[in-house]
Design a protein around this motif. Sequence first.
Motif, short mmCIF file in Angstrom:
data_model
loop_
_atom_site.label_atom_id
_atom_site.label_comp_id
_atom_site.label_asym_id
_atom_site.label_seq_id
_atom_site.Cartn_x
_atom_site.Cartn_y
_atom_site.Cartn_z
N GLY A 129 0.81 -1.22 0.00
CA GLY A 129 0.00 0.00 0.00
C GLY A 129 0.84 1.26 0.00
N ASP A 130 0.16 2.42 0.01
CA ASP A 130 0.88 3.67 -0.17
C ASP A 130 0.48 4.82 0.76
N PRO A 131 -0.14 4.58 1.91
CA PRO A 131 -0.35 5.72 2.82
C PRO A 131 0.98 6.35 3.21
N TYR A 174 0.00 12.58 -5.22
CA TYR A 174 0.98 13.05 -4.23
C TYR A 174 2.34 13.36 -4.87
N ARG A 175 2.58 12.89 -6.10
CA ARG A 175 3.89 13.06 -6.73
C ARG A 175 3.73 13.61 -8.15
N HIS A 176 4.77 14.23 -8.64
CA HIS A 176 4.77 14.59 -10.05
C HIS A 176 4.81 13.29 -10.85
N PRO A 177 4.00 13.18 -11.91
CA PRO A 177 3.94 11.92 -12.65
C PRO A 177 5.26 11.49 -13.28
N LEU A 178 6.15 12.45 -13.62
CA LEU A 178 7.45 12.07 -14.17
C LEU A 178 8.32 11.43 -13.09
N LEU A 199 -2.64 2.31 -9.33
CA LEU A 199 -2.75 3.74 -9.01
C LEU A 199 -4.13 4.06 -8.46
N GLY A 200 -4.21 5.11 -7.65
CA GLY A 200 -5.49 5.53 -7.10
C GLY A 200 -5.46 6.98 -6.71
N ALA A 201 -6.63 7.48 -6.26
CA ALA A 201 -6.77 8.90 -5.95
C ALA A 201 -6.64 9.20 -4.46
N GLY A 202 -6.63 8.18 -3.60
CA GLY A 202 -6.53 8.42 -2.18
C GLY A 202 -7.88 8.76 -1.56
N LEU A 211 0.06 17.15 3.25
CA LEU A 211 0.99 17.19 2.12
C LEU A 211 0.77 18.40 1.22
N GLY A 212 -0.24 19.20 1.54
CA GLY A 212 -0.51 20.38 0.73
C GLY A 212 -1.06 20.05 -0.64
#
Length: 277
Positions: A129-131, A174-178, A199-202, A211-212
Amino acid sequence: AEKVWANPDTKVNVSSHVKVGGFLFGQGAINSRDFICVDAATGKVQWTLPGFGKEVTSTLAIGSTLLALTGDGQPVHIPAAVTACREPPPSRAPGPRCLGPWGPAGCPCGVTRLAAVAARRGFCSVAVGDPVAIPRLAAQQMSTIWYDTIATLGWIAAQTQRVRLLSSVFNLTYRHPLVAAKSFATLDHLSGGRVIAGLGAGHLKGEFEALGVDFEGRGKNLDAAIDVFDEALRNEYVGADNPVGAQPRPVQSPRPPIWLGGAAPVAVRRAATKGDG
């Protein structure tokens, strides 16, 4: 069941035992209320579950779960994958605790064992997971033990050979796609083409705020980011006005699979139109 061996150093005998992977699970002979895990190769006690409360008359391994039959005839389920990764008894040198409501394999040894079991039993993939940062109000339910997605999948890749490496799910907003594409491309390159980019939207508003990142616009932002992420995995150079290139390239062609998570109708529609599943 008959005693299979005794450890002369710890004075612990294993009866009513079952073997899962390289470990024996059973009840200690000195204190019949203690459930123990023993390394089958060395005889060392890996952990003790004290005060189990009931005498175990037999144990049976079903997948990654131990079914223990107690003296009063009541079955008790003990997740072998969870208990196998616990640290040694407290009398030894202190170390990280591995048990948590959402992170039972929260130590390197536990992650390795779970991945090895998944690979050996023919599972398609191992998912992480990615929290990033759990709000305090959600921590009691979710815990704060969440290993970094890419770093952990990289660790698993080094310990395995065939099992697929799935992010479930990676919050691309949460991150730039590149930056994200660089991480997944590198992981696919180093693992020999085993990545599945989930991938997901959270969903944790407090995490977005910390995280702003815009919470209300996460769906729209994810849609835009997927397009760039997809292009960067397919092509070395991206960008029309000022093309930029990145290597290493993924092994899989034209790119690693993109799976999109979510249960809302818009998420299902996104999976059908922008992903591979």
